[in-house]
Design an enzyme around this catalytic site. Sequence first.
Site, PDB file in Angstrom:
ATOM      1  N   ARG A 229     -73.738 -39.107  15.782  1.00 58.13           N
ATOM      2  CA  ARG A 229     -72.664 -39.364  16.746  1.00 58.13           C
ATOM      3  C   ARG A 229     -73.058 -40.499  17.685  1.00 58.13           C
ATOM      4  O   ARG A 229     -74.188 -40.557  18.174  1.00 58.13           O
ATOM      5  CB  ARG A 229     -72.371 -38.101  17.554  1.00 58.13           C
TER       6      ARG A 229
ATOM      7  N   ARG B 223     -81.183 -46.059  24.423  1.00 54.74           N
ATOM      8  CA  ARG B 223     -80.818 -46.743  25.662  1.00 54.74           C
ATOM      9  C   ARG B 223     -81.834 -46.487  26.769  1.00 54.74           C
ATOM     10  O   ARG B 223     -82.095 -47.371  27.601  1.00 54.74           O
ATOM     11  CB  ARG B 223     -79.417 -46.313  26.090  1.00 54.74           C
TER      12      ARG B 223
ATOM     13  N   TYR C  45     -81.534 -48.386  14.669  1.00 49.93           N
ATOM     14  CA  TYR C  45     -80.627 -48.933  15.678  1.00 49.93           C
ATOM     15  C   TYR C  45     -81.097 -50.329  16.077  1.00 49.93           C
ATOM     16  O   TYR C  45     -82.300 -50.599  16.130  1.00 49.93           O
ATOM     17  CB  TYR C  45     -80.623 -48.070  16.944  1.00 49.93           C
TER      18      TYR C  45
ATOM     19  N   ASP D 201     -72.057 -42.814  21.231  1.00 50.40           N
ATOM     20  CA  ASP D 201     -71.374 -42.669  22.514  1.00 50.40           C
ATOM     21  C   ASP D 201     -70.273 -43.708  22.681  1.00 50.40           C
ATOM     22  O   ASP D 201     -70.157 -44.654  21.895  1.00 50.40           O
ATOM     23  CB  ASP D 201     -72.375 -42.833  23.663  1.00 50.40           C
TER      24      ASP D 201
END
Length: 273
Positions: free
Chosen positions: A50, A201, A114, A52
């Site tokens: 998932r 992040r 990522y 954000d």
Amino acid sequence: MKRIVLGVQYDGTPWRGWQTQPGGGTVQDTLQGALRKFTLTDIATTCAGRTDAGVHALEQVVHFDTGLDRELFSWVRGVNAFLPPSIAVRWACEVPHGTPDDFHARFSAVARTYHYVIYNHPVRSPLLAGKAGWVFRPLRVEPMREAARHLLGTHDFSSFRAAECQAKSPVKTMHDIRIERQGDIVVVTLRANAFLHHMVRNIVGSLIVIGNGNQAPLWMKEILECRDRSRAAPTFMPDGLYLARIDYDAKWALPHDAVNPLPWASTTLPAHA
């Protein structure tokens, strides 16, 4: 029943994240709406990871079960006909279904990669709004690379875990972190077996603090070992975060997208198993 797997790419800027919400406005809601229009049936989807609100995907992997008989190219073209410009199905394949070892988009994944794209310039660029995180103070890449080495291997990543994270364990294995600079663009590429909520992040935020000289590279090791979220840097903006790739066992023969639409990140994607 057949199990169909899709490779989905999206610009997360206009969406409230991947996961369906009562008020809609998510990538999953929109994809399932397109599947409903294409098939005239309700189809529930399961994703690999998932994302954000504001986070993008170069290749999100999604599976669903259906009794319908469609050519694979029809799942691409037919569903895309009902999707907005910010979301596209890039490929489709069928995997064996009905065995104890069924493919699962989330649980069959062995690694995730990522990219975080940083625009490092004194003045923001409107052309990169929503597509890159902006840092106006100069960043030094070498201290960031030195700091990142402390994160490699298997660790408790509680210091980089969001309070609302639902993962059963904070222990993850970081396989690789690469930090490359091309002009004003800095790309941080992270590959791990799995990630905690906001983990990328939060790590990038701490790397930036080190890159701009406010902390030494050893600070990253101290943060990791204290297992205290309050000791790390604030969560960095979602704008530059891209889910780049999900790795699976080669036996599934998924047709991963070979084209990376981020030219500045094309050389930073680690080799995959």
